[in-house]
Scaffold this active site. Structure first.
Site, short mmCIF file in Angstrom:
data_model
loop_
_atom_site.label_atom_id
_atom_site.label_comp_id
_atom_site.label_asym_id
_atom_site.label_seq_id
_atom_site.Cartn_x
_atom_site.Cartn_y
_atom_site.Cartn_z
N ASP A 84 87.41 26.72 -22.44
CA ASP A 84 86.16 27.36 -22.91
C ASP A 84 85.04 26.37 -23.21
OD1 ASP A 84 87.87 26.51 -25.02
OD2 ASP A 84 86.87 27.82 -26.46
N GLU A 150 89.74 27.89 -27.27
CA GLU A 150 90.17 26.85 -28.22
C GLU A 150 89.17 26.71 -29.36
OE1 GLU A 150 90.80 23.59 -30.56
OE2 GLU A 150 89.04 23.62 -29.28
N GLU A 151 87.89 26.92 -29.03
CA GLU A 151 86.85 26.76 -30.05
C GLU A 151 86.84 27.92 -31.04
OE1 GLU A 151 85.36 24.05 -30.32
OE2 GLU A 151 85.26 23.08 -28.36
N HIS A 382 80.25 18.47 -29.07
CA HIS A 382 79.53 19.63 -29.64
C HIS A 382 78.03 19.36 -29.83
CE1 HIS A 382 83.21 22.02 -31.32
NE2 HIS A 382 83.57 21.26 -30.28
ZN LIG Z 1 85.45 21.33 -29.51
ZN LIG Z 2 87.81 20.40 -27.68
#
Ligand SMILES: [Zn+2]
Ligand SMILES: [Zn+2]
Length: 410
Positions: A84, A150-151, A382
């Site tokens: 993702d 995952e986020e 990020h």
């Molecule tokens: Zn991340």
């Molecule tokens: Zn990551």
């Protein structure tokens, strides 16, 4: 050690690198948010199917699982890649940069692979291609887990590693061990970093509600001040970290991230709310900190004439590298990266939902260099300037391929 394959594989590695980079760039240019990885999943499933790998789709919403059986029976190793992207605006001049905009919580947001999960996906597609050509030499089974979200899934939805585990991804055939990697924008290309034991932190969220008694700001003696009690609680919580936790074992963090209370300058309000996060790298320490917070919060409030409750919720568990498995697999990493390039590292207080797999089976999660060597400016994950040098990807392919073969042929 398994040297039968070394020469065949050198050729395979050379041939796969340009494909892996091309896949990575395509995925990078078409990022999708958590639980919405429809096109990415389709691409992965198509690739695995073309290799003759048995494929399951729609696992934990958009996850794809590939099962590759070797020609001889043996153990089952799982390899995981998260797929993702994030609602981040990409700020660079790469020819394959993302210009995708999508809906997130009713708002139009830019989307970017700002954590590098595009590289994880492409690397694992490459590993699948190489291993699928060597089933005659695989003793056992390789399970390829392409994991969504995952986020973190969107609010109100389940997802990620936890949901995959719930849906039985580690069963049938039962997985004996799992490997995963994370690209790192601040580790040079060619370098692998790891830590045995607690590697990334457990993340927990807490909510504290303080109840006092409202009064005029000029007459505190006729009320109970929840803001003052909150200050005592914040102070008390930090003493758990500084005075009660054996910090030489592992790090631990308590952060109060938000306080809400009051309406105006001359009123002592009725109540206060605080929310925050706890980060731990050791199961006993996590239990101790939780226990002491639950004791301290109501006790401190009571000492100042008020009341307080605390609720603690798990967000992600400890990414815990099984020490025996790490010892067993280090020779494989040394073989592909060279001993000097396999380095130990400090724990990370960020969290990773790979931990949910490691809660069920022994696992090894390590970091792969993605920074152009000699770079002086590298940008954290990020963020809009985050960038990965894709000349680092082949080492990831080699590492996961050799680890799988060595583990299964031991
Ligand atoms: Zn991340
Ligand atoms: Zn990551």
């Amino acid at each position: 050690m398994n040297s039968i394959l070394a020469q065949d594989l050198e050729k395979e590695y050379k041939a796969i690198e340009s494909k892996v980079i091309e896949w990575r760039r395509e995925i990078h240019q078409n990022p999708e948010l958590s639980n919405r990885e429809f096109k990415t999943a389709e691409k992965i499933a198509k690739h695995l199917t073309s290799l003759g790998i048995e494929v399951q789709t729609g696992v934990a919403h958009t996850g794809v699982v590939g099962i590759l059986k070797g020609q001889k029976p043996g153990k089952v190793i799982a390899l995981r890649a998260d797929i993702d992207a994030l609602p981040v605006f990409e700020r660079n001049d790469l020819p394959f940069k993302s210009t995708v905009v999508t809906d997130f919580k009713g708002e139009e947001v830019p989307v970017m692979h700002a954590c590098g999960h595009d590289t994880h996906t492409a690397i694992l597609m490459g590993v699948a291609e190489i291993l699928s050509k060597h089933t005659d030499k695989i003793k056992g089974t390789v399970k390829f887990i392409f994991q969504p979200a995952e986020e973190g899934p969107p609010e109100g939805e389940e997802g990620g590693a936890l949901l995959m585990v719930k849906e039985g991804v580690l069963k049938n055939p039962d997985v004996d061990a799992i490997f995963g990697l994370h690209i790192n924008s601040q580790t040079p290309v060619g370098v692998i970093r790891y830590k045995s034991g607690g590697t990334m932190a457990a993340a927990q969220k807490f909510v504290i509600n303080v109840k006092g008694k409202q009064s005029h700001g000029a007459r505190p003696w006729s009320g109970v001040d929840p803001i003052l009690i909150s200050a005592k609680i914040i102070d008390g919580l930090q003493t758990i970290i500084s005075r009660e936790v054996e910090l030489t074992n592992e790090a631990a963090v308590i952060t109060v991230g938000k306080i809400t209370s009051g309406v105006r300058f001359n009123i002592i309000p009725e109540s206060a709310e605080m929310i925050g996060t706890i980060r731990t790298l050791d199961y006993d320490m996590k239990a101790l900190i939780n226990k002491r917070m639950k004791e301290m919060v109501p006790a401190l409030a009571k000492a100042y004439g008020g009341e307080a409750t605390i609720e603690i919720k798990d967000a992600t568990d400890i990414t815990y590298n099984d020490p025996d498995l790490v010892t067993q697999m280090l020779p494989s990493l040394n073989k592909v990266a060279g001993e000097n390039n396999v380095q130990t590292q400090k724990a990370v207080t960020g969290a990773e939902d790979f931990s949910y797999f490691q809660k069920e089976v022994p696992g090894f999660f390590f970091f792969l260099g993605g920074m152009t060597p000699g770079n002086t400016a590298s940008f954290p994950h990020h963020t809009p300037d985050f960038i990965i040098d894709d000349s680092g990807l082949l080492l990831g392919v080699k590492a996961l391929t050799e680890m799988s073969i060595d583990y299964l042929n031991k």
